[in-house]
Design a protein around this motif. Structure first.
Motif, PDB file in Angstrom:
ATOM      1  N   ARG A  72       0.946  -1.172  -0.124  1.00 32.31           N
ATOM      2  CA  ARG A  72       0.182  -0.129   0.070  1.00 32.31           C
ATOM      3  C   ARG A  72       0.908   1.502  -0.009  1.00 32.31           C
ATOM      4  O   ARG A  72       0.500   2.090  -0.855  1.00 32.31           O
ATOM      5  CB  ARG A  72      -0.864  -0.065   1.318  1.00 32.31           C
ATOM      6  CG  ARG A  72      -1.737  -1.243   1.051  1.00 32.31           C
ATOM      7  CD  ARG A  72      -3.215  -0.815   2.307  1.00 32.31           C
ATOM      8  NE  ARG A  72      -4.034  -2.211   2.226  1.00 32.31           N
ATOM      9  CZ  ARG A  72      -5.029  -2.325   1.059  1.00 32.31           C
ATOM     10  NH1 ARG A  72      -5.105  -1.508   0.224  1.00 32.31           N
ATOM     11  NH2 ARG A  72      -5.418  -3.426   1.335  1.00 32.31           N
ATOM     12  N   HIS A  73       1.937   1.301   0.795  1.00 33.98           N
ATOM     13  CA  HIS A  73       2.658   2.461   0.706  1.00 33.98           C
ATOM     14  C   HIS A  73       3.511   2.642  -0.480  1.00 33.98           C
ATOM     15  O   HIS A  73       3.678   3.592  -0.839  1.00 33.98           O
ATOM     16  CB  HIS A  73       3.699   2.015   1.718  1.00 33.98           C
ATOM     17  CG  HIS A  73       3.526   2.342   3.255  1.00 33.98           C
ATOM     18  ND1 HIS A  73       2.410   3.132   3.651  1.00 33.98           N
ATOM     19  CD2 HIS A  73       3.915   1.944   4.333  1.00 33.98           C
ATOM     20  CE1 HIS A  73       2.180   3.030   4.890  1.00 33.98           C
ATOM     21  NE2 HIS A  73       2.875   2.299   5.228  1.00 33.98           N
ATOM     22  N   TRP A  75       2.404   1.834  -3.629  1.00 31.75           N
ATOM     23  CA  TRP A  75       1.357   2.268  -4.577  1.00 31.75           C
ATOM     24  C   TRP A  75       0.907   3.701  -4.308  1.00 31.75           C
ATOM     25  O   TRP A  75       0.746   4.286  -5.144  1.00 31.75           O
ATOM     26  CB  TRP A  75       0.175   1.202  -4.825  1.00 31.75           C
ATOM     27  CG  TRP A  75       0.683  -0.024  -5.632  1.00 31.75           C
ATOM     28  CD1 TRP A  75       0.731  -1.115  -5.146  1.00 31.75           C
ATOM     29  CD2 TRP A  75       1.067  -0.099  -7.126  1.00 31.75           C
ATOM     30  NE1 TRP A  75       1.427  -2.014  -6.230  1.00 31.75           N
ATOM     31  CE2 TRP A  75       1.310  -1.392  -7.402  1.00 31.75           C
ATOM     32  CE3 TRP A  75       0.826   0.974  -8.035  1.00 31.75           C
ATOM     33  CZ2 TRP A  75       1.803  -1.728  -8.818  1.00 31.75           C
ATOM     34  CZ3 TRP A  75       1.341   0.325  -9.221  1.00 31.75           C
ATOM     35  CH2 TRP A  75       1.876  -0.724  -9.478  1.00 31.75           C
ATOM     36  N   GLN A  76       0.841   3.833  -3.178  1.00 31.06           N
ATOM     37  CA  GLN A  76       0.551   5.356  -2.634  1.00 31.06           C
ATOM     38  C   GLN A  76       1.617   6.022  -3.008  1.00 31.06           C
ATOM     39  O   GLN A  76       1.366   7.280  -3.627  1.00 31.06           O
ATOM     40  CB  GLN A  76       0.385   5.382  -1.078  1.00 31.06           C
ATOM     41  CG  GLN A  76      -1.038   4.742  -0.799  1.00 31.06           C
ATOM     42  CD  GLN A  76      -1.220   4.567   0.711  1.00 31.06           C
ATOM     43  OE1 GLN A  76      -0.363   5.030   1.544  1.00 31.06           O
ATOM     44  NE2 GLN A  76      -2.257   3.950   1.326  1.00 31.06           N
ATOM     45  N   ARG A  79       1.524   6.835  -6.831  1.00 32.08           N
ATOM     46  CA  ARG A  79       0.162   7.474  -7.385  1.00 32.08           C
ATOM     47  C   ARG A  79       0.615   8.933  -6.997  1.00 32.08           C
ATOM     48  O   ARG A  79       0.131   9.713  -7.940  1.00 32.08           O
ATOM     49  CB  ARG A  79      -0.955   7.161  -6.270  1.00 32.08           C
ATOM     50  CG  ARG A  79      -2.220   7.924  -6.672  1.00 32.08           C
ATOM     51  CD  ARG A  79      -3.291   7.353  -6.002  1.00 32.08           C
ATOM     52  NE  ARG A  79      -4.725   7.936  -6.434  1.00 32.08           N
ATOM     53  CZ  ARG A  79      -5.035   9.202  -6.229  1.00 32.08           C
ATOM     54  NH1 ARG A  79      -4.361  10.040  -5.355  1.00 32.08           N
ATOM     55  NH2 ARG A  79      -6.257   9.658  -6.641  1.00 32.08           N
ATOM     56  N   THR A  80       1.382   9.448  -5.901  1.00 30.07           N
ATOM     57  CA  THR A  80       1.632  10.813  -6.082  1.00 30.07           C
ATOM     58  C   THR A  80       2.405  11.600  -6.931  1.00 30.07           C
ATOM     59  O   THR A  80       2.296  12.519  -7.457  1.00 30.07           O
ATOM     60  CB  THR A  80       2.417  11.205  -4.650  1.00 30.07           C
ATOM     61  OG1 THR A  80       3.849  10.431  -4.752  1.00 30.07           O
ATOM     62  CG2 THR A  80       1.991  10.523  -3.401  1.00 30.07           C
ATOM     63  N   ASP A  96      -8.734   6.470  -4.457  1.00 29.62           N
ATOM     64  CA  ASP A  96      -7.397   6.827  -3.875  1.00 29.62           C
ATOM     65  C   ASP A  96      -6.750   5.515  -3.009  1.00 29.62           C
ATOM     66  O   ASP A  96      -5.533   5.446  -2.935  1.00 29.62           O
ATOM     67  CB  ASP A  96      -7.433   7.691  -3.084  1.00 29.62           C
ATOM     68  CG  ASP A  96      -7.940   9.366  -3.676  1.00 29.62           C
ATOM     69  OD1 ASP A  96      -7.791   9.115  -4.919  1.00 29.62           O
ATOM     70  OD2 ASP A  96      -8.329  10.166  -2.864  1.00 29.62           O
ATOM     71  N   SER A  97      -7.691   4.546  -2.643  1.00 31.11           N
ATOM     72  CA  SER A  97      -7.232   3.414  -1.717  1.00 31.11           C
ATOM     73  C   SER A  97      -7.614   2.390  -2.324  1.00 31.11           C
ATOM     74  O   SER A  97      -8.872   1.447  -2.362  1.00 31.11           O
ATOM     75  CB  SER A  97      -7.400   3.676  -0.309  1.00 31.11           C
ATOM     76  OG  SER A  97      -7.185   4.597   0.105  1.00 31.11           O
TER      77      SER A  97
END
Length: 208
Positions: A72-73, A75-76, A79-80, A96-97
């Motif tokens: 998750r970290h 892909w987050q 995404r930024t 977003d999630s």
């Protein structure tokens, strides 16, 4: 010194097994050690006789749950830089999630390494379940999204999020990751996933 037998059969058929009290005391006090010893040798035996099956140790003692925190970290962070992500299966823009899917089913690979995980929508993830993806159709968008995400995270200098990819690609630094062309990245990913895809199919995993 007395060396009593571990057990004996007692009673008429069907007979029962009676453990010697001294052995019973020994087993009760050393069960964890004996269990580990047996599992270690069982794992070695199975790995020798099933060399193409990945991660046998995890299949013998399945983890209680999947740890997708690192994914998750990753892909987050991607995404930024990349902006909204798209599902490689449906083409839809993701929330977003998003849900996270194991490209090769988790029940086959039994690991959460980031190079096998892609964002998707919850309905698509649920529908895919433990099925194998259509490799000819979905590998290219999967590899392209993985490459873009790796490059995005590398530009942010987040080496800790790239450990799985660095080991896969056999690169020594973030600079080496950033210098890697897409063709080389794609080839390494395909050479890793394609054979496992065939093994999973031979083990009874079905195509989606």
């Amino acid at each position: 010194a007395e060396a009593p037998c571990l057990y004996r059969f007692v009673g008429d058929a069907p007979a029962s097994i009676e453990l010697h009290p001294r052995w019973l005391d020994y087993l009760e006090h050393n069960l964890a050690i004996l269990d580990g010893y047996c599992r270690w040798h069982l794992t070695g035996y199975l790995q020798r006789n099933n060399p193409n099956t990945p991660n046998i140790a995890s299949k013998l003692a399945e983890p209680e749950g999947r740890n997708l925190r690192q994914a998750r970290h990753f892909w987050q962070a991607a995404r930024t830089t990349l902006g909204p992500l798209r599902c490689i299966y449906s083409g839809e823009t993701l929330a977003d999630s998003p849900s996270l899917d194991h490209f090769l089913p988790w029940r086959f690979v039994a690991h959460d390494l980031l190079w096998n995980i892609t964002p998707t929508s919850r309905p698509v993830n649920s529908a895919k379940n433990d099925q194998l993806p259509d490799f000819a159709r979905y590998f290219e968008p999967f590899a392209a999204l993985q490459f873009d995400a790796v490059q995005a995270v590398a530009r942010q200098g987040k080496a800790a999020l790239l450990e799985d990819h660095i080991l896969l690609l056999k690169t020594a630094s973030l600079a080496a990751v950033q210098a890697l062309p897409y063709a080389a990245f794609r080839r390494t990913l395909e050479e890793t996933l394609a054979p496992q895809m065939q093994i999973a199919r031979s083990m009874g995993f079905v195509d989606g």
